[in-house]
Every structure is written in C-alpha cells, then in structure tokens.
Motif scaffolding. Structure first.
Motif, short mmCIF file in Angstrom:
data_model
loop_
_atom_site.label_atom_id
_atom_site.label_comp_id
_atom_site.label_asym_id
_atom_site.label_seq_id
_atom_site.Cartn_x
_atom_site.Cartn_y
_atom_site.Cartn_z
N TYR A 1 6.71 -3.91 21.99
CA TYR A 1 6.40 -2.00 22.24
C TYR A 1 5.67 -1.75 20.76
CZ TYR A 1 9.49 0.05 18.82
OH TYR A 1 10.69 0.75 18.09
N ILE A 2 4.60 -0.92 21.72
CA ILE A 2 3.30 -0.01 21.18
C ILE A 2 3.51 0.68 21.65
CG2 ILE A 2 1.14 0.31 20.61
CD1 ILE A 2 0.80 -3.56 21.63
N ASN A 3 3.28 2.22 20.51
CA ASN A 3 3.16 3.72 20.52
C ASN A 3 2.15 4.24 20.58
OD1 ASN A 3 6.24 3.74 20.30
ND2 ASN A 3 6.44 3.98 18.07
N ASP A 4 1.93 5.78 21.96
CA ASP A 4 1.25 6.53 21.45
C ASP A 4 0.82 6.85 20.60
OD1 ASP A 4 -0.49 7.56 23.37
OD2 ASP A 4 0.27 9.16 23.40
N LYS A 5 -0.63 6.72 20.07
CA LYS A 5 -1.17 7.22 18.82
C LYS A 5 -1.28 6.33 17.77
CE LYS A 5 -1.95 12.00 20.35
NZ LYS A 5 -1.19 11.70 21.51
N GLU A 6 -0.81 4.93 18.07
CA GLU A 6 -0.21 4.13 16.73
C GLU A 6 -1.63 3.17 16.42
OE1 GLU A 6 3.06 0.96 16.21
OE2 GLU A 6 3.01 1.42 17.28
N PHE A 7 -1.80 3.10 15.30
CA PHE A 7 -2.49 1.78 14.36
C PHE A 7 -2.01 0.76 14.09
CE2 PHE A 7 -7.33 1.33 13.07
CZ PHE A 7 -7.11 0.01 13.01
N LEU A 8 -1.68 -0.56 15.90
CA LEU A 8 -1.42 -0.93 15.56
C LEU A 8 -2.23 -3.11 15.18
CD1 LEU A 8 2.06 -2.24 16.81
CD2 LEU A 8 0.79 -3.68 16.56
N THR A 9 -1.80 -3.57 13.99
CA THR A 9 -2.59 -4.59 14.05
C THR A 9 -1.90 -5.99 14.39
OG1 THR A 9 -3.81 -3.96 12.32
CG2 THR A 9 -3.52 -6.10 11.97
N THR B 1 -4.01 5.24 20.87
CA THR B 1 -3.87 4.57 19.81
C THR B 1 -4.33 2.49 19.72
OG1 THR B 1 -1.61 4.12 21.63
CG2 THR B 1 -1.93 1.99 20.87
N PHE B 2 -4.80 2.24 18.79
CA PHE B 2 -6.00 1.64 18.74
C PHE B 2 -5.14 -0.16 18.25
CE2 PHE B 2 -9.87 2.99 16.42
CZ PHE B 2 -9.68 3.85 17.05
N ILE B 3 -4.68 -1.09 18.85
CA ILE B 3 -4.55 -2.49 18.95
C ILE B 3 -5.49 -2.77 18.45
CG2 ILE B 3 -3.25 -3.77 20.04
CD1 ILE B 3 -2.36 -2.35 21.87
N TYR B 4 -4.98 -4.06 17.38
CA TYR B 4 -6.02 -4.47 16.43
C TYR B 4 -6.03 -5.33 16.02
CZ TYR B 4 -9.54 -4.77 12.83
OH TYR B 4 -11.18 -4.88 11.66
N VAL B 5 -7.33 -6.85 16.46
CA VAL B 5 -6.92 -8.29 15.76
C VAL B 5 -7.56 -8.28 15.01
CG1 VAL B 5 -7.19 -10.86 16.79
CG2 VAL B 5 -5.49 -9.34 18.20
N THR B 6 -6.89 -9.15 13.97
CA THR B 6 -7.59 -9.56 12.41
C THR B 6 -6.38 -11.05 11.69
OG1 THR B 6 -8.43 -9.58 10.14
CG2 THR B 6 -6.58 -8.54 11.34
N HIS B 7 -7.13 -11.52 11.07
CA HIS B 7 -6.20 -12.73 10.44
C HIS B 7 -6.74 -12.63 9.26
CE1 HIS B 7 -10.66 -14.14 10.08
NE2 HIS B 7 -10.34 -14.07 8.51
N ASP B 8 -7.66 -11.38 8.53
CA ASP B 8 -7.38 -10.58 7.22
C ASP B 8 -6.23 -9.76 6.64
OD1 ASP B 8 -8.50 -9.41 4.38
OD2 ASP B 8 -9.97 -9.62 5.35
N GLN B 9 -5.68 -10.35 5.84
CA GLN B 9 -4.78 -9.37 5.61
C GLN B 9 -4.88 -8.26 4.48
OE1 GLN B 9 -2.62 -10.39 1.70
NE2 GLN B 9 -3.32 -12.22 2.09
N GLU B 10 -5.87 -8.23 3.59
CA GLU B 10 -6.39 -6.23 3.43
C GLU B 10 -6.59 -5.80 4.66
OE1 GLU B 10 -9.62 -4.70 0.24
OE2 GLU B 10 -9.84 -6.90 1.37
N GLU B 11 -7.52 -6.60 5.54
CA GLU B 11 -7.57 -5.33 6.71
C GLU B 11 -6.47 -4.54 7.36
OE1 GLU B 11 -11.71 -7.27 8.60
OE2 GLU B 11 -10.28 -7.36 10.02
N ALA B 12 -5.68 -5.31 7.47
CA ALA B 12 -4.19 -4.79 8.24
C ALA B 12 -3.22 -4.42 7.34
CB ALA B 12 -3.14 -6.35 8.11
N LEU B 13 -3.62 -4.48 5.80
CA LEU B 13 -3.13 -3.12 5.32
C LEU B 13 -3.59 -2.03 4.92
CD1 LEU B 13 -1.41 -6.32 1.95
CD2 LEU B 13 -0.26 -5.19 3.72
N THR B 14 -4.50 -2.25 4.86
CA THR B 14 -5.69 -0.33 4.27
C THR B 14 -5.15 0.01 6.23
OG1 THR B 14 -6.72 -1.59 2.82
CG2 THR B 14 -7.80 0.02 4.14
#
Length: 389
Positions: free
Chosen positions: A27-35, A200-213
C-alpha cells in the motif's frame, strides 16, 4: 496519520511461463515519496506500469482510493508518468510542451452542461507559469527544447506531467541519462518538487543512493517479491536479510551463531550486540557495515587480520582485510599499508544480526577486490598469524 491512496493486492504478472511478480502486496500513502528499488528484472518497472494502467496484471487488484481500477485506462486515472526518455516535442517551446496536456482537456460548459469546451487560455497560462516557478525555470517559457540541458529537459517533462494536477506521479528511472553531478543535483530537486506540490511520487530505480536520498519509504524487490519495506534509515540500519544488506550500501556479511540474546559468536569469538529474539545457538547472518569497524593495534583487537588492498577514495580509504580467507571491507580515514597486521574493534551497535535466508552465503566476501587471495582452512589459522579464535 497518512491516508492510504493506492493498494496492490496479491498482484501476479507472468510473461509466457515466467513469473515476473509473485503475489505482491503493497500500500502507498497519499503525499508519500515511495521508491521501488532493486536490480534489473526484479519487477519494479512492471509494478509501476500496472499502477499506471499500461500493463494488465495476470491476477490481483489495483485499488485507488478504495476503488478497483484494473480496467480503467491510463488517461482516466489520476496518475501521470515521467519516463527515462522524456519524449518532449522538439518543435514546441518550453511553454507549449508544458501546456500540451491542458490544451487536450475538455470540461463541461457552465452555460451548457451537455457541451464540452476547452480550458480558457488565461487558465492555461496561469497553470504553466505556476509550474515553471515550481521547477525553477521561470523565464524559460520561450526557450527551445534543444537549447536546454538534460536536467532542464527533465524538469520540463515533470512540469508537463504535474500541470494536469494528478494525485500520483510515476517516475521510471528518470535520472538514468544524466551525468553523476547532475543526477545528484536532481535528486535534491525532485524531493523539493514533491514536497512543494504535495502529491504522491512513486519512483523506480536500481540506484541505492537515489533511494536513500529522496524516499520517505523504500520497497526493496528481488525476483518479483518484496524483500523489505521501510524508511531509508530502517532499510540501511536494520536489513531483513543478506540480499537487502548487500544491495543497500556496503556490507560484511559473516556466518555467526546467536549464543543468547545480545551475544553473537563469529570466528569462535563472542561479540556483544543489541539484537535478541533468536533461539539459543541459532545459526545467523551477521552484518557489519564497513564504517562501523575501528582499526586498533593487534594486541587490542577483537580480531586480527592482514591488509591485502588499499584504495584511496578522497574522504576515506577502502581497506580490504583478510580474516582467515574471508575478506572484509573497512572504510576509514586511517591509512594502513598492504601487508600490515591490524586489529579491529566493533561496538555492539555496529553489529546487526539477521535470520538465515535463501540469500545466506551469497554476499559479503570482498575477495574480488584483493590483489591476492589464499585459500585458508578456517579451522587451522596459519602459525603466528594472530587470527586465533
């Protein structure tokens, strides 16, 4: 308390006989930045495409605000997408690229509800100029697309998606084409934009630094399943298994035995830790981050080993140390030359204990970084090595 906006329920996706998503629940929340984070082929982009309506799942449900939307086409979902290839129109200037979606919209005529009319030109202009302000490109409205940098083009693509006021923005590895410095700058910029527009932003990456940042929440995926969900701090400091520990940051992952709560054994030595809830003498995986290891004189070390490789990284040295044929990575500001005998100490909060998993034994040995690698019998340390357990 955050409101749930999207729920993926028991999603499966198969191409021919290959299962790409295996009963995924999220589940994904409103106004969440989820990667969605994971290696190529883990199912993260497929998940994004299902949310956007571009792919129909083999089974399972997509719920938006509690309503099942599996059969709702992409253009009728309150969701917009920014892809790695921005697909901007080169014959249109910045203003017209952003305004394109608005010019396609129709709304009910207030004087004749049965009739659809275009958006007023003054409203289009107001909304485009508002987006240019958000993406820090005010004054660029007449600029040609081919006169923009890669980062500026990406921001125009984001503005074109946001100007339609979606509730969710999907981003499929949008920074992949940028150089390293610009990518780092855009990580901060994307987070700022997300917080400013409040969706809400749903972001796809394989880059761990992007995800952590950037992320409020990270979903680590592998082989079509979710391995762990948590904040960046939780994912980094409390990985659930060896895959997560290895994929997020650098890790030394060692076989251990949980003697009892808050006491783990490695190399025949016992180390105080902060973990509990395991069975007595249960076999476990032990994660030690390279930055949590202190180099000390041999006589003061909990373990002693031999430096086999040193790499200068500017702010620190990456040092590979051989402990009985298993190579550890240590990140330190102290230089130790190749061939030096060193001791190490690890504070209890630098040791993280995990349950054994199918990933156990697959990660954590840095032998590939070493110039030399001698197979040693773990039960028989070489005479005078100082590696006794």
């Amino acid at each position: 308390m955050s409101k749930e906006l999207i729920r993926l329920r028991d999603l499966c996706m198969a191409y021919d006989d290959e299962l790409v998503l295996d009963h995924l629940n999220l589940y994904i929340n409103d106004k969440e930045f989820l990667t969605l984070l994971g290696p190529s082929g883990c199912g993260k982009s497929t998940t994004l495409r299902i949310i956007g309506g571009f792919t129909m799942p083999t089974s399972g449900d997509v719920l938006f605000d509690g309503v099942r939307i599996n059969d709702v086409p992409p253009y009728r979902r309150q969701i917009n997408t920014v892809f790695q290839k921005y697909a901007l129109f080169p014959h249109l200037n910045v203003f017209e690229n952003i305004a394109f979606g608005l010019r396609m919209q129709r709304r009910a005529d207030p004087e004749n509800p049965g009739r659809k009319v275009k958006l007023p030109e003054d409203e289009i202009r107001e909304r485009v100029l508002e987006m240019l302000e958000v993406i820090s490109l005010k004054g660029f409205e007449n600029r040609r697309i081919d006169a923009l940098s890669g980062g500026q083009q990406q921001r125009v693509a984001i503005a074109r998606a946001l100007v339609n006021r979606p509730k969710v923005l999907l981003l499929d590895e949008p920074l992949g084409a940028l150089d390293l410095k610009l990518r780092k700058d855009m990580q901060i910029e994307l987070k700022r934009i997300q917080q400013q527009v409040g969706i809400t932003f749903i972001y796809v990456t394989h880059d761990q630094e992007e995800a952590l940042t950037m992320s409020d929440t990270i979903v680590v995926m592998d082989k079509g399943t979710i391995q762990q969900i948590g904040t960046p701090e939780d994912i980094y400091n409390e990985p659930k298994n060896a895959f997560v520990a290895d994929f997020i940051g650098e890790s030394n992952i060692i076989d251990g035995v949980m003697v009892r709560d808050k006491l783990v054994q490695m190399y025949g030595r016992q180390f105080p830790c902060l973990d509990g809830g395991f069975g007595e003498n249960e076999a476990v995986d032990v994660v030690i981050r390279p930055e949590d290891i202190d180099i000390v004189p041999v006589e003061q070390g909990q373990l002693t080993g031999t430096v086999t490789n040193v790499t200068f990284k500017g702010m620190q040295y990456d040092i590979i140390v051989d402990f009985r044929g298993f190579k550890w990575l240590i990140q330190t500001t102290d230089h130790s030359p190749v061939g030096a005998r060193i001791g190490i100490k690890i504070d209890p909060d630098g040791i993280h204990v995990m349950k054994k998993s199918p990933y156990s034994g697959m990660f954590g040995d840095y032998s590939s970084f070493s110039d030399e690698y001698d197979e040693l019998d773990a039960a028989e340390p070489e005479e005078g090595s100082g590696d006794e357990t």
